[in-house]
Structures are given as structure tokens and as C-alpha cells.
Design a protein around this motif. Structure first.
Motif, PDB file in Angstrom:
ATOM      1  N   SER A 145       0.833  -1.204   0.000  1.00  0.00           N
ATOM      2  CA  SER A 145       0.000   0.000   0.000  1.00  0.00           C
ATOM      3  C   SER A 145       0.863   1.248   0.000  1.00  0.00           C
ATOM      4  N   GLU A 146       1.938   1.237   0.788  1.00  0.00           N
ATOM      5  CA  GLU A 146       2.844   2.389   0.798  1.00  0.00           C
ATOM      6  C   GLU A 146       3.466   2.596  -0.578  1.00  0.00           C
ATOM      7  N   ASP A 147       3.898   1.499  -1.182  1.00  0.00           N
ATOM      8  CA  ASP A 147       4.467   1.597  -2.533  1.00  0.00           C
ATOM      9  C   ASP A 147       3.440   2.133  -3.525  1.00  0.00           C
ATOM     10  N   ALA A 148       2.213   1.657  -3.395  1.00  0.00           N
ATOM     11  CA  ALA A 148       1.155   2.094  -4.300  1.00  0.00           C
ATOM     12  C   ALA A 148       0.890   3.585  -4.154  1.00  0.00           C
ATOM     13  N   VAL A 149       0.893   4.095  -2.916  1.00  0.00           N
ATOM     14  CA  VAL A 149       0.662   5.526  -2.686  1.00  0.00           C
ATOM     15  C   VAL A 149       1.738   6.337  -3.395  1.00  0.00           C
ATOM     16  N   MET A 150       2.989   5.904  -3.278  1.00  0.00           N
ATOM     17  CA  MET A 150       4.074   6.632  -3.941  1.00  0.00           C
ATOM     18  C   MET A 150       3.893   6.603  -5.464  1.00  0.00           C
ATOM     19  N   ALA A 175      -6.642   6.201  -7.926  1.00  0.00           N
ATOM     20  CA  ALA A 175      -6.060   5.301  -6.924  1.00  0.00           C
ATOM     21  C   ALA A 175      -6.691   3.911  -7.000  1.00  0.00           C
ATOM     22  N   ARG A 176      -8.004   3.865  -7.127  1.00  0.00           N
ATOM     23  CA  ARG A 176      -8.693   2.584  -7.211  1.00  0.00           C
ATOM     24  C   ARG A 176      -8.228   1.801  -8.438  1.00  0.00           C
TER      25      ARG A 176
END
Length: 153
Positions: A18-23, A49-50
Motif C-alpha cells: 500500500s505504501e508503494d502504491a501511494v508513492m 487510486a482505485r
């Protein structure tokens, strides 16, 4: 950022991913805002984001991770790899028996095509069958061979 992280955590169910995805989403956001005209930023960002999380899940489902047990190679099942040769020999014997059970025209075409590696045209010339008969015999022979092999397993 926390809302996007929460959304990613909901879909990905892994804090690290999730952290990687946010970046990655924020990197993508910078590029896409230069190109797109956004009227409702919050809804647009949610959709971005989805979609990103769904794409990550889709990529993971195409190449699933396989966890290897500790001491995988040391298991007794894997110490005697010579057994695989015996299994392969058994499968070949079974396949030969199944080939013998095919109809004569199917058997002939399957043997010429797969065992002697001849092309359709050569099989037509050698057998006197039409091209469609050769294709049909090979297709039906393969299907019947598979059915026979599945029964014997």
C-alpha cells in the motif's frame, strides 16, 4: 495521502504494498494532472487510486507468488529424482497403448504428424486422404488420446 493509503490498504491488504502504491499514485498524479482537466479532484483522485490498485492486483493474479517451504530441497520426496524417469516411462507406455486404441486413420495420421513430425501436405501425399481428412483425423485423434490418457490416470 492518508486517505489514499487507506484505500490502497483496503484493496491490497498489505501495508508495504500500500505504501508503494501511494508513492506510485502520486508520481502518476503529477504526470496526469498536466494532461487532464480535472473538475472534481477528490473523485478523480479516488478513481485514479482505485484503478491503480486494481491493476496491481491484476498483475499479481497473472504471476502468483509461490512460497517455498523451509528445507524444501531436503524433503525425502525430492531426494530421489530418478523416480521421475520411471513415471515418464510409464506415461510413454500408457500413451502407446492409447494410440493403439485409436481408429486406424486417426492412429496413422497422429503417428505421422507427432512421431515422425511430417507436415500435413506430406501426410496427404503418403496416405491419400484429403487435407480436411488429415486435419480432422489429427484433431480427433488428439482428443481421443487425451480422453484415454485421462481415464488411465
Amino acid at each position: 495521502m492518508y486517505l489514499i493509503y487507506g484505500l490502497c490498504l483496503k484493496y491490497l491488504k498489505d501495508p508495504g504494498k500500500s505504501e508503494d502504491a501511494v508513492m506510485q499514485i502520486f508520481e502518476e498524479l503529477i504526470k496526469k494532472l498536466r494532461v487532464h482537466r480535472v473538475d472534481n479532484f477528490k473523485a478523480w483522485l479516488y478513481t485514479l487510486a482505485r484503478n491503480h490498485c486494481l491493476m496491481v492486483l491484476r498483475k499479481e493474479s497473472k504471476s502468483p507468488m509461490v512460497s517455498l517451504e523451509e528445507n524444501f530441497v531436503e524433503k525425502a520426496d525430492y531426494l530421489h529424482l530418478d523416480d521421475s524417469e520411471a513415471l515418464q516411462e510409464k506415461d510413454l507406455t500408457q500413451m502407446e497403448a492409447c494410440i493403439d486404441q485409436l481408429k486406424e486413420d486417426q492412429k496413422r495420421c497422429v503417428k505421422l504428424f507427432y512421431l515422425e513430425q511430417k507436415c500435413y501436405k506430406d501426410i496427404v501425399d503418403e496416405t491419400g486422404y484429403t487435407m480436411n481428412q488429415v486435419k480432422s483425423n489429427i484433431q480427433n485423434g488428439r482428443r481421443n488420446l487425451k480422453i484415454c490418457m485421462d481415464k488411465n490416470i
